[in-house]
Design a protein around this motif. Structure first.
Motif, mmCIF file in Angstrom:
data_model
loop_
_atom_site.group_PDB
_atom_site.id
_atom_site.type_symbol
_atom_site.label_atom_id
_atom_site.label_comp_id
_atom_site.label_asym_id
_atom_site.label_seq_id
_atom_site.Cartn_x
_atom_site.Cartn_y
_atom_site.Cartn_z
ATOM 1 N N ALA A 11 -30.613 116.070 199.976
ATOM 2 C CA ALA A 11 -31.712 116.300 200.924
ATOM 3 C C ALA A 11 -33.076 116.144 200.262
ATOM 4 N N ARG A 12 -33.183 116.532 199.021
ATOM 5 C CA ARG A 12 -34.479 116.455 198.323
ATOM 6 C C ARG A 12 -34.903 115.011 198.070
ATOM 7 N N GLY A 13 -33.987 114.104 197.994
ATOM 8 C CA GLY A 13 -34.334 112.700 197.825
ATOM 9 C C GLY A 13 -35.185 112.406 196.610
ATOM 10 N N ALA A 21 -38.288 117.742 202.525
ATOM 11 C CA ALA A 21 -37.580 116.579 201.980
ATOM 12 C C ALA A 21 -38.494 115.370 201.816
ATOM 13 N N TRP A 22 -39.664 115.392 202.452
ATOM 14 C CA TRP A 22 -40.597 114.262 202.415
ATOM 15 C C TRP A 22 -41.894 114.601 201.694
ATOM 16 N N MET A 33 -41.594 114.301 210.905
ATOM 17 C CA MET A 33 -40.681 113.709 209.923
ATOM 18 C C MET A 33 -39.225 114.098 210.153
ATOM 19 N N ASN A 63 -35.128 109.718 203.462
ATOM 20 C CA ASN A 63 -35.760 110.362 202.311
ATOM 21 C C ASN A 63 -35.778 109.386 201.132
ATOM 22 N N GLY A 64 -36.149 109.870 199.968
ATOM 23 C CA GLY A 64 -36.270 109.027 198.784
ATOM 24 C C GLY A 64 -34.972 108.388 198.323
ATOM 25 N N TYR A 65 -33.841 108.916 198.752
ATOM 26 C CA TYR A 65 -32.543 108.309 198.425
ATOM 27 C C TYR A 65 -32.045 107.401 199.538
ATOM 28 N N HIS A 68 -30.862 109.450 205.896
ATOM 29 C CA HIS A 68 -31.528 109.871 207.128
ATOM 30 C C HIS A 68 -31.063 111.263 207.570
ATOM 31 N N PRO A 140 -35.170 121.869 202.374
ATOM 32 C CA PRO A 140 -33.948 121.686 201.580
ATOM 33 C C PRO A 140 -33.418 122.970 200.945
#
Length: 167
Positions: A11-13, A21-22, A33, A63-65, A68, A140
């Motif tokens: 979730a943290r990405g 998370a964003w 978001m 997210n960064g990973y 969605h 998260p």
């Protein structure tokens, strides 16, 4: 299903210290978001994000990973039994074991309902019913205990594939 730690990592990405998370702002430049409640819960749902209830997958940016919908929309089950505090909690993040696991099933019961022995698992991510005036569990780090016999429209699950290198 992911463990609580696996879920939170995903979730943290990659944003380890961010509140959401964003990033650190709930609605950066006014942009929604995640599918959360907008308005005063439970009487006023402004549906600013376009959804009164659940939203379709990919309705919000990944997210960064590239994952969605880790936050909002529906709570997500984890494989860990609930305990109020992690045994692995440590004063410094360097000292927490990799992928700490939750408690035992027989210790997950609600202590306020001693006559009802329904085990509880950890839910993560919040849902479309989470609002700033009611709960801030669309982060998260947030977690919630849920009896395993629950059936509701705002709880779902996500599957993971483990490659054997981490457990």
């Amino acid at each position: 299903m992911p463990t609580e730690a696996e879920w939170e990592f995903a979730a943290r990405g990659g944003l380890e210290q961010a509140e959401f998370a964003w990033g650190d702002e709930f609605t950066p430049s006014g942009k929604q978001m995640a599918n959360t409640w907008q308005g005063a819960f439970p009487h006023q749902n402004l549906a600013i994000d376009g959804y009164e209830r659940t939203s379709p997958v990919t309705a919000f940016p990944p997210n960064g990973y590239g994952i969605h919908d880790m936050i909002g929309n529906v709570w997500e089950w984890t494989s860990d039994w609930y305990m109020p505090k992690h045994k692995a909690d440590a004063p410094k993040g360097c000292c927490i074991p990799e992928n700490p696991r939750g408690g035992r099933e027989d210790q997950s019961y609600d202590p306020c309902q001693t006559n009802i022995k329904i085990p509880r698992k950890v839910l993560k991510g919040g849902s479309h019913l989470c609002a700033p005036n009611y709960c801030r569990r669309y982060r998260p780090a947030a977690r919630h205990a849920e009896p395993i016999d629950t059936s509701t429209s705002h709880v779902g699950f996500r599957c993971v594939i483990r490659d054997g290198r981490r457990s």
